[in-house]
Design a protein around this motif. Structure first.
Motif, PDB file in Angstrom:
ATOM      1  N   VAL A   1       4.595  10.778  -1.232  1.00 33.22           N
ATOM      2  CA  VAL A   1       3.822   9.509  -1.412  1.00 33.22           C
ATOM      3  C   VAL A   1       4.954   8.684  -1.327  1.00 33.22           C
ATOM      4  O   VAL A   1       6.039   8.648  -1.840  1.00 33.22           O
ATOM      5  N   ARG A   2       4.783   7.595  -0.309  1.00 34.63           N
ATOM      6  CA  ARG A   2       5.795   6.256  -0.231  1.00 34.63           C
ATOM      7  C   ARG A   2       5.024   5.013  -0.287  1.00 34.63           C
ATOM      8  O   ARG A   2       3.779   5.117   0.496  1.00 34.63           O
TER       9      ARG A   2
ATOM     10  N   ARG B   1      -3.754   6.558   4.677  1.00 34.80           N
ATOM     11  CA  ARG B   1      -2.970   5.148   4.366  1.00 34.80           C
ATOM     12  C   ARG B   1      -3.722   4.405   3.621  1.00 34.80           C
ATOM     13  O   ARG B   1      -4.910   3.958   3.873  1.00 34.80           O
ATOM     14  N   ILE B   2      -3.410   3.897   2.521  1.00 37.02           N
ATOM     15  CA  ILE B   2      -3.970   3.288   1.702  1.00 37.02           C
ATOM     16  C   ILE B   2      -3.500   1.714   1.640  1.00 37.02           C
ATOM     17  O   ILE B   2      -2.387   1.452   1.340  1.00 37.02           O
TER      18      ILE B   2
ATOM     19  N   THR C   1      -4.783   6.115  -6.865  1.00 35.38           N
ATOM     20  CA  THR C   1      -5.492   7.586  -6.904  1.00 35.38           C
ATOM     21  C   THR C   1      -5.921   7.907  -5.457  1.00 35.38           C
ATOM     22  O   THR C   1      -6.529   7.130  -4.762  1.00 35.38           O
ATOM     23  N   TYR C   2      -5.778   9.383  -5.184  1.00 35.02           N
ATOM     24  CA  TYR C   2      -6.424   9.936  -3.970  1.00 35.02           C
ATOM     25  C   TYR C   2      -6.615  11.210  -4.095  1.00 35.02           C
ATOM     26  O   TYR C   2      -6.067  12.067  -4.522  1.00 35.02           O
TER      27      TYR C   2
ATOM     28  N   GLY D   1       1.019  -1.200   0.081  1.00 37.47           N
ATOM     29  CA  GLY D   1      -0.026  -0.138  -0.102  1.00 37.47           C
ATOM     30  C   GLY D   1       0.770   1.391  -0.066  1.00 37.47           C
ATOM     31  O   GLY D   1       2.081   1.326  -0.253  1.00 37.47           O
ATOM     32  N   TYR D   2       0.275   2.578   0.355  1.00 34.51           N
ATOM     33  CA  TYR D   2       0.822   3.707  -0.045  1.00 34.51           C
ATOM     34  C   TYR D   2       0.599   4.672   1.180  1.00 34.51           C
ATOM     35  O   TYR D   2      -0.404   4.455   1.925  1.00 34.51           O
TER      36      TYR D   2
END
Length: 254
Positions: free
Chosen positions: A47-48, A23-24, A31-32, A7-8
């Motif tokens: 983003v990481r 937190r994805i 996308t967000y 995730g990201y």
């Protein structure tokens, strides 16, 4: 999509610190949408990716990006002036824009008629229009994020031009105590206003509600006296009355 991640993490720079905003948990989400931002303002994000080694989280390096929001839509859009062949568009100054785009609906599509490069210009006159005709316009603000143009949503307004001036005005008949006014039918009008100059000012003496009526008899006049009259056409844009220019004629009783 980062197939090596689970995730990201997304962070936004605000109040002089990096703050996590999302937190994805799925690497297939790519996308967000960041909401509740201010118009025409630059924001910083990073983003990481993350993963796990057992229960231990592992993170990639951050990737950074900046973005600027669009300007807000123009407000206070209105018809600020009318003529038989022109309409003036007015709007409030948009301080979070660099300028404005104006489009007119014609030929079945929206066509740009003006690009105004200063946000302090808040008026535009559209010319070469037809009489007593309704036109559609829309206005949007624009700005830039570097070399990338940014546009607001459109604000729409319609406006109707004034009827044309009267033609064929003449004294069609005279008597000792009356004068008859004649004029040509004005197809762009709903009716006519007639005024007489008396007592040092113009006074309405008739409102004629049909454009097919092209004559009016002014009575109770004095003999051997010259009188001044003026006639204008009227129409409506919804509930707003529209008036043509005045046409003048003088007449003398017998």
């Amino acid at each position: 999509k980062n197939t090596t991640a689970e995730g990201y993490i997304i962070e936004q720079y605000k109040n002089n610190a990096w703050t996590r905003i999302a937190r994805i948990g799925s690497n297939s989400t790519t996308t967000y949408r960041v909401e509740n931002l201010k118009a025409f303002t630059t924001y910083k994000f990073r983003v990481r990716s993350f993963n796990f080694n057992g229960k231990n989280p592992q993170y990639s390096d951050f990737q950074y990006i900046n973005g600027k929001t669009n300007p807000s839509s123009p407000t206070g859009v209105k018809i600020g002036g009318r003529a038989a062949d022109a309409l003036r568009l007015n709007w409030n100054r948009n301080t979070n824009a660099e300028g404005y785009i104006i489009e007119q609906y014609k030929g079945g599509k929206w066509t740009r008629i003006a690009r105004i490069g200063s946000n302090s210009t808040t008026t535009y006159r559209v010319e070469n229009l037809g009489v007593s005709t309704t036109y559609k316009f829309r206005i949007q603000s624009f700005g830039f994020d570097g070399n990338t143009p940014l546009y607001s949503a459109y604000t729409y307004i319609n406006g109707k031009t004034n009827p044309s001036s009267m033609t064929g005005i003449k004294i069609g008949g005279t008597a000792k105590d009356a004068l008859r006014l004649n004029w040509n039918k004005n197809g762009s009008a709903q009716g006519y206003i007639i005024e007489q100059y008396k007592g040092g000012k113009w006074t309405r003496i008739a409102r004629i509600g049909s454009n097919s009526t092209t004559t009016y008899r002014v009575e109770k006049l004095s003999s051997h006296t010259t009188y001044k009259f003026r006639i204008q056409a009227f129409n409506f844009d919804g509930n707003t009355p529209l008036y043509g220019n005045w046409s003048y004629v003088n007449g003398t009783t017998q």
